[in-house]
Write a protein that holds these residues in place. Structure first.
Motif, PDB file in Angstrom:
ATOM      1  N   ASP A 178       0.862  -1.120   0.006  1.00  0.00           N
ATOM      2  CA  ASP A 178       0.021  -0.220  -0.096  1.00  0.00           C
ATOM      3  C   ASP A 178       0.911   1.252  -0.105  1.00  0.00           C
ATOM      4  O   ASP A 178       1.719   1.339   0.901  1.00  0.00           O
ATOM      5  CB  ASP A 178      -0.897  -0.057   1.288  1.00  0.00           C
ATOM      6  N   PRO A 179       0.889   2.047  -1.003  1.00  0.00           N
ATOM      7  CA  PRO A 179       1.624   3.268  -1.104  1.00  0.00           C
ATOM      8  C   PRO A 179       1.399   4.048   0.106  1.00  0.00           C
ATOM      9  O   PRO A 179       2.520   4.876   0.476  1.00  0.00           O
ATOM     10  CB  PRO A 179       1.371   3.737  -2.482  1.00  0.00           C
ATOM     11  N   SER A 180       0.356   3.971   0.597  1.00  0.00           N
ATOM     12  CA  SER A 180       0.290   5.192   1.984  1.00  0.00           C
ATOM     13  C   SER A 180       1.046   4.646   3.187  1.00  0.00           C
ATOM     14  O   SER A 180       1.362   5.396   4.088  1.00  0.00           O
ATOM     15  CB  SER A 180      -1.238   4.994   2.314  1.00  0.00           C
ATOM     16  N   LYS A 181       1.665   3.355   3.018  1.00  0.00           N
ATOM     17  CA  LYS A 181       2.534   2.832   4.056  1.00  0.00           C
ATOM     18  C   LYS A 181       3.939   3.221   3.986  1.00  0.00           C
ATOM     19  O   LYS A 181       4.710   2.814   4.914  1.00  0.00           O
ATOM     20  CB  LYS A 181       2.332   1.333   4.296  1.00  0.00           C
ATOM     21  N   ILE A 182       4.501   3.623   2.905  1.00  0.00           N
ATOM     22  CA  ILE A 182       5.991   3.880   2.694  1.00  0.00           C
ATOM     23  C   ILE A 182       6.189   5.246   2.988  1.00  0.00           C
ATOM     24  O   ILE A 182       5.289   6.177   3.451  1.00  0.00           O
ATOM     25  CB  ILE A 182       6.370   3.779   1.361  1.00  0.00           C
ATOM     26  N   GLU A 183       7.483   5.553   2.944  1.00  0.00           N
ATOM     27  CA  GLU A 183       7.947   6.835   3.373  1.00  0.00           C
ATOM     28  C   GLU A 183       8.949   7.367   2.653  1.00  0.00           C
ATOM     29  O   GLU A 183      10.111   6.979   2.199  1.00  0.00           O
ATOM     30  CB  GLU A 183       8.434   6.915   4.844  1.00  0.00           C
ATOM     31  N   LEU A 184       8.901   8.436   1.731  1.00  0.00           N
ATOM     32  CA  LEU A 184       9.569   9.117   0.875  1.00  0.00           C
ATOM     33  C   LEU A 184      10.629   9.997   1.695  1.00  0.00           C
ATOM     34  O   LEU A 184      10.207  10.766   2.318  1.00  0.00           O
ATOM     35  CB  LEU A 184       8.882   9.745  -0.170  1.00  0.00           C
ATOM     36  N   PRO A 185      11.867  10.109   1.158  1.00  0.00           N
ATOM     37  CA  PRO A 185      12.799  11.137   1.616  1.00  0.00           C
ATOM     38  C   PRO A 185      12.291  12.499   1.183  1.00  0.00           C
ATOM     39  O   PRO A 185      11.624  12.669   0.142  1.00  0.00           O
ATOM     40  CB  PRO A 185      14.014  10.795   0.877  1.00  0.00           C
ATOM     41  N   ASP A 323      31.540  12.833 -15.614  1.00  0.00           N
ATOM     42  CA  ASP A 323      31.552  13.656 -14.407  1.00  0.00           C
ATOM     43  C   ASP A 323      32.554  12.837 -13.516  1.00  0.00           C
ATOM     44  O   ASP A 323      32.913  12.079 -13.552  1.00  0.00           O
ATOM     45  CB  ASP A 323      30.160  13.555 -13.732  1.00  0.00           C
ATOM     46  N   ALA A 324      32.857  13.583 -12.327  1.00  0.00           N
ATOM     47  CA  ALA A 324      33.866  13.161 -11.503  1.00  0.00           C
ATOM     48  C   ALA A 324      33.603  13.732 -10.129  1.00  0.00           C
ATOM     49  O   ALA A 324      33.496  14.927  -9.835  1.00  0.00           O
ATOM     50  CB  ALA A 324      35.252  13.288 -11.811  1.00  0.00           C
ATOM     51  N   MET A 325      33.279  12.873  -9.186  1.00  0.00           N
ATOM     52  CA  MET A 325      33.380  13.058  -7.545  1.00  0.00           C
ATOM     53  C   MET A 325      34.135  12.250  -6.661  1.00  0.00           C
ATOM     54  O   MET A 325      34.226  11.199  -6.899  1.00  0.00           O
ATOM     55  CB  MET A 325      31.931  13.113  -7.273  1.00  0.00           C
ATOM     56  N   ARG A 326      34.718  12.947  -5.796  1.00  0.00           N
ATOM     57  CA  ARG A 326      35.226  12.287  -4.703  1.00  0.00           C
ATOM     58  C   ARG A 326      34.501  12.365  -3.165  1.00  0.00           C
ATOM     59  O   ARG A 326      34.034  13.559  -3.066  1.00  0.00           O
ATOM     60  CB  ARG A 326      36.751  12.631  -4.521  1.00  0.00           C
ATOM     61  N   ALA A 327      34.685  11.505  -2.279  1.00  0.00           N
ATOM     62  CA  ALA A 327      34.105  11.744  -0.932  1.00  0.00           C
ATOM     63  C   ALA A 327      34.845  11.217   0.150  1.00  0.00           C
ATOM     64  O   ALA A 327      35.468  10.092  -0.047  1.00  0.00           O
ATOM     65  CB  ALA A 327      32.634  11.213  -0.952  1.00  0.00           C
ATOM     66  N   ILE A 328      34.764  11.756   1.330  1.00  0.00           N
ATOM     67  CA  ILE A 328      35.193  11.290   2.674  1.00  0.00           C
ATOM     68  C   ILE A 328      33.977  11.448   3.618  1.00  0.00           C
ATOM     69  O   ILE A 328      33.389  12.548   3.691  1.00  0.00           O
ATOM     70  CB  ILE A 328      36.373  12.078   3.062  1.00  0.00           C
ATOM     71  N   ARG A 329      33.885  10.247   4.302  1.00  0.00           N
ATOM     72  CA  ARG A 329      32.696  10.211   5.284  1.00  0.00           C
ATOM     73  C   ARG A 329      33.404   9.700   6.877  1.00  0.00           C
ATOM     74  O   ARG A 329      34.068   8.768   6.897  1.00  0.00           O
ATOM     75  CB  ARG A 329      31.722   9.560   4.836  1.00  0.00           C
ATOM     76  N   SER A 330      33.089  10.411   7.815  1.00  0.00           N
ATOM     77  CA  SER A 330      33.394  10.037   8.895  1.00  0.00           C
ATOM     78  C   SER A 330      31.694   9.513   9.685  1.00  0.00           C
ATOM     79  O   SER A 330      30.838   9.537   8.923  1.00  0.00           O
ATOM     80  CB  SER A 330      33.805  11.137  10.150  1.00  0.00           C
ATOM     81  N   ASN A 331      31.912   9.203  10.825  1.00  0.00           N
ATOM     82  CA  ASN A 331      30.463   8.828  11.597  1.00  0.00           C
ATOM     83  C   ASN A 331      29.497  10.122  11.616  1.00  0.00           C
ATOM     84  O   ASN A 331      28.455   9.884  11.624  1.00  0.00           O
ATOM     85  CB  ASN A 331      30.876   8.333  12.885  1.00  0.00           C
ATOM     86  N   LYS A 332      30.091  11.334  11.540  1.00  0.00           N
ATOM     87  CA  LYS A 332      29.352  12.378  11.740  1.00  0.00           C
ATOM     88  C   LYS A 332      29.424  13.424  10.573  1.00  0.00           C
ATOM     89  O   LYS A 332      28.229  14.019  10.265  1.00  0.00           O
ATOM     90  CB  LYS A 332      29.764  13.274  12.744  1.00  0.00           C
ATOM     91  N   TYR A 389      28.225  17.937   5.079  1.00  0.00           N
ATOM     92  CA  TYR A 389      27.022  17.638   5.622  1.00  0.00           C
ATOM     93  C   TYR A 389      27.455  16.944   6.831  1.00  0.00           C
ATOM     94  O   TYR A 389      28.460  16.124   7.181  1.00  0.00           O
ATOM     95  CB  TYR A 389      26.394  16.736   4.668  1.00  0.00           C
ATOM     96  N   ASP A 390      26.535  17.365   7.834  1.00  0.00           N
ATOM     97  CA  ASP A 390      26.499  16.931   9.395  1.00  0.00           C
ATOM     98  C   ASP A 390      25.323  15.703   9.226  1.00  0.00           C
ATOM     99  O   ASP A 390      24.212  15.835   9.106  1.00  0.00           O
ATOM    100  CB  ASP A 390      26.029  17.970  10.359  1.00  0.00           C
ATOM    101  N   ILE A 391      25.911  14.396   9.030  1.00  0.00           N
ATOM    102  CA  ILE A 391      25.093  13.217   8.787  1.00  0.00           C
ATOM    103  C   ILE A 391      24.135  13.137   9.971  1.00  0.00           C
ATOM    104  O   ILE A 391      23.020  12.658   9.673  1.00  0.00           O
ATOM    105  CB  ILE A 391      25.892  12.029   8.527  1.00  0.00           C
ATOM    106  N   VAL A 392      24.853  13.472  11.247  1.00  0.00           N
ATOM    107  CA  VAL A 392      23.869  13.139  12.349  1.00  0.00           C
ATOM    108  C   VAL A 392      22.608  13.980  12.400  1.00  0.00           C
ATOM    109  O   VAL A 392      21.496  13.571  12.483  1.00  0.00           O
ATOM    110  CB  VAL A 392      24.616  13.222  13.733  1.00  0.00           C
ATOM    111  N   ALA A 393      22.880  15.402  12.187  1.00  0.00           N
ATOM    112  CA  ALA A 393      21.976  16.347  12.288  1.00  0.00           C
ATOM    113  C   ALA A 393      21.093  16.442  11.166  1.00  0.00           C
ATOM    114  O   ALA A 393      19.868  16.979  11.117  1.00  0.00           O
ATOM    115  CB  ALA A 393      22.517  17.686  12.707  1.00  0.00           C
ATOM    116  N   ASP A 394      21.746  15.953   9.898  1.00  0.00           N
ATOM    117  CA  ASP A 394      21.288  16.507   8.574  1.00  0.00           C
ATOM    118  C   ASP A 394      21.159  14.944   7.723  1.00  0.00           C
ATOM    119  O   ASP A 394      21.965  15.084   6.763  1.00  0.00           O
ATOM    120  CB  ASP A 394      21.918  17.616   7.691  1.00  0.00           C
ATOM    121  N   PRO A 395      20.438  14.037   7.956  1.00  0.00           N
ATOM    122  CA  PRO A 395      20.652  12.459   7.229  1.00  0.00           C
ATOM    123  C   PRO A 395      20.299  12.642   5.962  1.00  0.00           C
ATOM    124  O   PRO A 395      20.919  11.531   5.213  1.00  0.00           O
ATOM    125  CB  PRO A 395      19.871  11.705   8.271  1.00  0.00           C
TER     126      PRO A 395
END
Length: 479
Positions: A178-185, A323-332, A389-395
């Motif tokens: 049921d689409p009403s049961k899902i959650e969209l970002p 295109d080209a992108m690089r990323a570094i991620r910590s827990n936060k 991005y602050d992953i914790v405050a802004d997931p």
């Protein structure tokens, strides 16, 4: 104090008991179940609307990782890394869909994992959906299509890919959602069309959940479960725009569940930051296979894979889309360096435009000025060079802090670490030839009327009934 630290370390390592070829006469069988293009969108990870009882049970019988990431957000580059245990740039496999004539042998005398396992005495099979997607040439080491082909008593490695979660997706006739049961970002529009498309993907995963059950049932039936190490993972993130092909968490984060009776304790949830190349290192260690060149992945059953400060990822060409992108991620925090900021996130990609229904709907709404600020960000004609991005405050990674004065020192520190990593993997960056090449970067890619036409073409497909045969609007196949 030292004794307390030792006891703490023992408690961390207690759930895992790794074995090697030297201390066990019976090495485990290894089954690697790979979901195409799938994030941790499973009920055991808390996703709303979906029911995946088989996967949930598997997780309860072993360990479920909540911070597992691939090294690249698309199949061929990510799989090339997993097949070897090295970041894709390090082995020259960073460009998605490398043409056959352009593929080169692996450098540094590196051998693919299945070949090392074969040399260590394992029977290696590529089963069900025979996809390797290696961006390099040479023998991968697969010996057959089914572990039943092995010699009596021979341990086996089976790589089993379930392709259903790759677009286009089948509806689930046994358990429609049921689409009403899902959650969209929040970066997607909340419309009946978008909800149905999202629910269709979850339904396909429910179908795959039952396929996973078939694999596990066969292991039980053949008396193999007790001596089989099972991995369930995704090759890259979810098959929606702003997911797959991009360095936000939905493009990089994958499910990772491990079951190994007698060696991995049940009912574990592991929050360590790990990467998919760690699975490669784990398998080779457990099998007693010895690579000659030091791996970049770390054994998940050893302390070396714990307490990472950062994980890293990279994106290059996607077919003809440069295109080209690089990323570094910590827990936060996460820092993304867009090496070609002059190009739109959604510059032309035939794959995305022919496979993502929501892209058509949101392009219409964007051109009509109907998207909110967060939804419109991804439809901009250019990108910022840096995203922090602050992953914790802004997931959902919507509030870019890269220009905020209070975050300048953090940005500089993470950028320096990113440069150090890039040098360590021989990352060559972007040449002028590459920058100017590829498909047209003109944006928007279509007029409002053209996007409206595609949006209407999508509707019968998106809203099809579970057992209804409808022609895909842009793929020559009925589903």
């Amino acid at each position: 104090m030292k004794l307390i630290k030792i006891l703490h370390l023992a408690l961390i390592l207690l759930p895992f008991t790794a074995i090697s070829q030297s201390d066990s006469s019976e090495r485990p069988n290894i089954v690697w179940i790979m979901l195409e293009d799938w994030s941790p969108d499973l009920s055991c990870y808390g996703t709303k609307g979906i029911e995946t009882p088989v996967t949930d049970k598997l997780a309860s019988e072993g360990v479920r990782y909540t911070n597992a990431f691939c090294t690249s957000p698309v199949c061929s580059t990510s799989r090339s890394a997993m097949l070897t245990g090295y970041h894709q740039n390090y082995i020259g496999a960073e460009q998605h869909r490398t043409a056959k004539e352009e593929k080169k042998p692996l450098p540094f005398d590196i051998k693919p994992m299945p070949l090392l396992l074969k040399e260590a005495g394992y029977f290696t099979s590529l089963s069900i959906y025979n996809k390797t997607d290696a961006n390099f040439s040479g023998d991968l080491g697969f010996m057959g299509k089914d572990w039943k082909e092995r010699k009596k008593g021979q341990p086996f490695f089976a790589q089993i890919t379930l392709g259903g979660t790759h677009r286009a997706w089948n509806r689930d006739p046994k358990n429609p959602i049921d689409p009403s049961k899902i959650e969209l970002p929040p970066y997607y529009v909340d419309t009946p069309f978008a909800r149905r498309d999202w629910a269709n993907g979850l339904e396909q995963m429910q179908v795959c959940d039952r396929e996973i059950g078939d694999i596990l049932h066969r292991l039980d039936k053949e008396g193999l479960t007790d001596n089989t190490l099972i991995f369930l993972i995704g090759d890259n993130g979810r098959c929606h725009f702003r997911g797959k092909q991009f360095l936000y968490d939905p493009g990089l984060q994958v499910p990772l569940i491990i079951k190994w009776p007698g060696h991995v304790a049940p009912n574990q949830v592991n929050k360590d930051m790990v990467q998919t190349i760690d699975i490669t290192a784990t398998i080779l260690d457990v099998a007693g296979a010895k690579p000659e060149h030091p791996l970049q992945g770390k054994n998940l059953f050893k302390e070396e894979s714990k307490n990472r400060k950062y994980i890293f990822a990279a994106r290059g060409r996607m077919g003809g889309t440069h295109d080209a992108m690089r990323a570094i991620r910590s827990n936060k925090y996460k820092l993304i360096h867009n090496l070609m900021p002059e190009r739109a996130y959604l510059q032309y990609s035939g794959y995305k435009e022919d496979m993502y229904p929501m892209l058509a709907e949101m392009n219409v709404m964007n051109l009509e000025g109907k998207l909110n600020e967060d939804q419109a960000k991804f439809f901009a004609p250019t990108k910022p060079e840096f995203e922090l991005y602050d992953i914790v405050a802004d997931p959902y990674e919507l509030n870019n802090l890269a220009s905020a004065p209070d975050y300048g020192d953090l940005k500089d520190e993470m950028l320096e670490e990113l440069y150090v990593w890039r040098r360590s993997i021989n990352d060559k960056g972007v040449s002028q030839e590459f920058r100017k090449g590829g498909l047209s970067s003109k944006y928007p890619t279509r007029t409002l009327e053209e996007w409206k036409e595609r949006y209407e073409a999508w509707k019968p497909w998106v809203f099809r009934k579970p057992k209804e045969k409808v022609k895909h609007p842009f793929v020559k196949k009925n589903y």
